[in-house]
Design an enzyme around this catalytic site. Sequence first.
Site, PDB file in Angstrom:
ATOM      1  N   LYS A  29     -18.589  32.059  26.759  1.00  0.00           N
ATOM      2  CA  LYS A  29     -18.363  32.028  25.306  1.00  0.00           C
ATOM      3  C   LYS A  29     -18.402  33.464  24.784  1.00  0.00           C
ATOM      4  O   LYS A  29     -19.458  34.039  24.576  1.00  0.00           O
ATOM      5  CB  LYS A  29     -19.415  31.166  24.618  1.00  0.00           C
ATOM      6  CG  LYS A  29     -19.139  30.893  23.154  1.00  0.00           C
ATOM      7  CD  LYS A  29     -20.141  29.879  22.599  1.00  0.00           C
ATOM      8  CE  LYS A  29     -19.832  29.558  21.152  1.00  0.00           C
ATOM      9  NZ  LYS A  29     -20.046  30.727  20.263  1.00  0.00           N
ATOM     10  N   CYS A  80     -40.670  55.520  -4.868  1.00  0.00           N
ATOM     11  CA  CYS A  80     -41.027  56.183  -6.130  1.00  0.00           C
ATOM     12  C   CYS A  80     -42.526  56.190  -6.397  1.00  0.00           C
ATOM     13  O   CYS A  80     -42.988  56.782  -7.374  1.00  0.00           O
ATOM     14  CB  CYS A  80     -40.293  55.530  -7.299  1.00  0.00           C
ATOM     15  SG  CYS A  80     -40.870  53.854  -7.673  1.00  0.00           S
ATOM     16  N   CYS A 103     -41.083  46.439  -6.666  1.00  0.00           N
ATOM     17  CA  CYS A 103     -41.163  47.670  -7.445  1.00  0.00           C
ATOM     18  C   CYS A 103     -40.418  47.400  -8.748  1.00  0.00           C
ATOM     19  O   CYS A 103     -39.232  47.039  -8.716  1.00  0.00           O
ATOM     20  CB  CYS A 103     -40.505  48.831  -6.696  1.00  0.00           C
ATOM     21  SG  CYS A 103     -40.277  50.307  -7.722  1.00  0.00           S
TER      22      CYS A 103
END
Length: 668
Positions: free
Chosen positions: A116, A407, A422
């Site tokens: 396959k 950040c 965040c």
Amino acid sequence: MSKDKALLRINQLKEQLNLWSKQYYVDDNPSVDDTEYDLALKELISLETLYPELITSDSPSQKVGGMVSEKFLKITHKTPMLSLGNVFSFDEFLDFNTQISKISNTLDNQYVAELKIDGLSISLVYENGSLVSAATRGNGVVGEDVTINARTIKSIPLKISKKERVEVRGEIYLSKAEFEKINQKRLLNNEDLFINPRNAAAGTLRQLDSKIVASRNLDAFLYYYISDDSNNLTQYQSILKLNELGFKTNKETMLCKNLDEIKAYIDKYTNLKNDLDYQIDGIVFKINDKNLQNSLGFTSKIPKWAIAYKFPAEIKQTKLLDIFATVGRTGKITYNAKLEPVFLMGAKISAATLNNAEYIKTKDLRINSIVKIKKAGDVIPEVIEAIKDEDFYKLEKFKPALYCPNCHSLLEKNENEVDQFCINSSCSMKILRSLQHFSSREAMNIVSLGDRSLEILFNLKIIQNISDIYKLEEYKDQILAIDNFGLKSYLNLIDSINMSKNNSLEKVLFGLGIRHIGSKTAKILARKYQNIDNLMSASYDELIQINSIGESLALSIIDWFKIEDNLKLIDELKSFNINFNYLGAKINSDSIIANKSFVITGTLTRPREEFKTLIENNAGKVIGSISKQTDYLLAGNNVGSKLEKAKKLGVKIIDEQQFFDLLKSEKG
């Protein structure tokens, strides 16, 4: 499980499976392994078996798989390109063979065993000895016309000796060696790397520039032959016929005459699969006798005379060197594992996904512990568990991150959610990921603005928000000064951006990244409201009346359009002539079949998808099985048990002509 709970779980599974299917077949970017997909599909089928009245035509259990891109012309397959059923062990194969024996009256059925290939399915049609069309599988009924690109593949003959119509099917693939060459070149050009050979093959075959296709050395194995004489040949003789006509077939294909030979074949390639120069994800077994194939027949989804044996997931042990967090476009925090490199399924693995903090806590994963990882298919490997030996308990327990890794803002987590977020709207990584989402294939499809290119332009402050994408002509000199970014690349980029302005509403709506709006929901909203202004004016009460729109999604939409910066973005995009209208067919809510349910059965003169589209465009719905709640059974020729069930339940039965007459009639 109660019916209400089953419906809720079925809808969750359908949405997840449809997303995974699209990621695999359309985006060429799978996010889960085959095992996880198959288990979810198995759960869906078991629930639908328990409550058949909950089956709908859009259920993954009813689909062949894949979807049709909007980039190429479409070709309707004369014979549908069906999917295959799966087995995951030799015992399961024996069960499959037992079912066959009820028709064949023997357990010693002969099978053709084929590797396959993990590639892209293709259908080639020859008339008068010439290649006239090549189409991908698409959704099984309609595929993409890739004839020009297929002509560049050296293993696909443009001419054959047979003059009668011939259809040949097979798999387009990329060898591991060619895959490495392509990725090395892309790395030098600062382009996004392909995830795996299948991803590269699919992306290449869908290129608009056939010169690029020709340069990448795609290959093909052909395995299925349909012509005037095909019913007179056994399955194995069909392979020999393909060879005779000049097609490349896989030399590993074997005629297995008994179960011992089948077991030996499975064992052989389970051990050798990583040594091949192409990727395989299983073995396909097909009944050799065509008469027996015809007796066994098909379901709507799969042939009953073939089965795919799927290799078990490969598992290895390695050391968990570190756990680190990343932030996505919505602010969601994803945890990842840095691993001591180990070879798994022929690839060097040094990272794996860990999802969220709850996942890590549940598995009690610790830095410097020995862990088991698995890889099934070609997606990111998964950490299964830690080896909890004596040394394990000396290691420090995992502690979730408190701050955004980008950040450094304090993370938030809602009480009813497993994920941390965040919430800083100025987080540069959130902004970059949002831009990459907006330009992605599933959203605005800005094909020349890949993730790597966007990151470079973002870091140079050329693109800082979505509207900046449409201002790039102002930065021509700066862009041309970027390494490996020539005039041709720049012009292709501008062309892609300009083309994106003509997308339908659902594309831009999905691209805007409104929380909880996936591609399917975007299409529902676009069809309902037709343009962005109508959607902006929609009330909460109005939104929650829409099927599949819940309270949290309705609130998310209302809240998004309350934010001044978002309204400003819409106005800016309008100033760049971005289309905000739905370009699909308008729903006729006043149709006589509005809110009526249909089941379709039998052979029709047009593709079923066409009838489904007509019904949905007239505010009706197509479901998968007959129940007392079904309004109509649309019956073609060669109908099965659904006709008898409809009669028994008193469901109205109509043929094609009556269906079209119904559409023409006015609502009373």
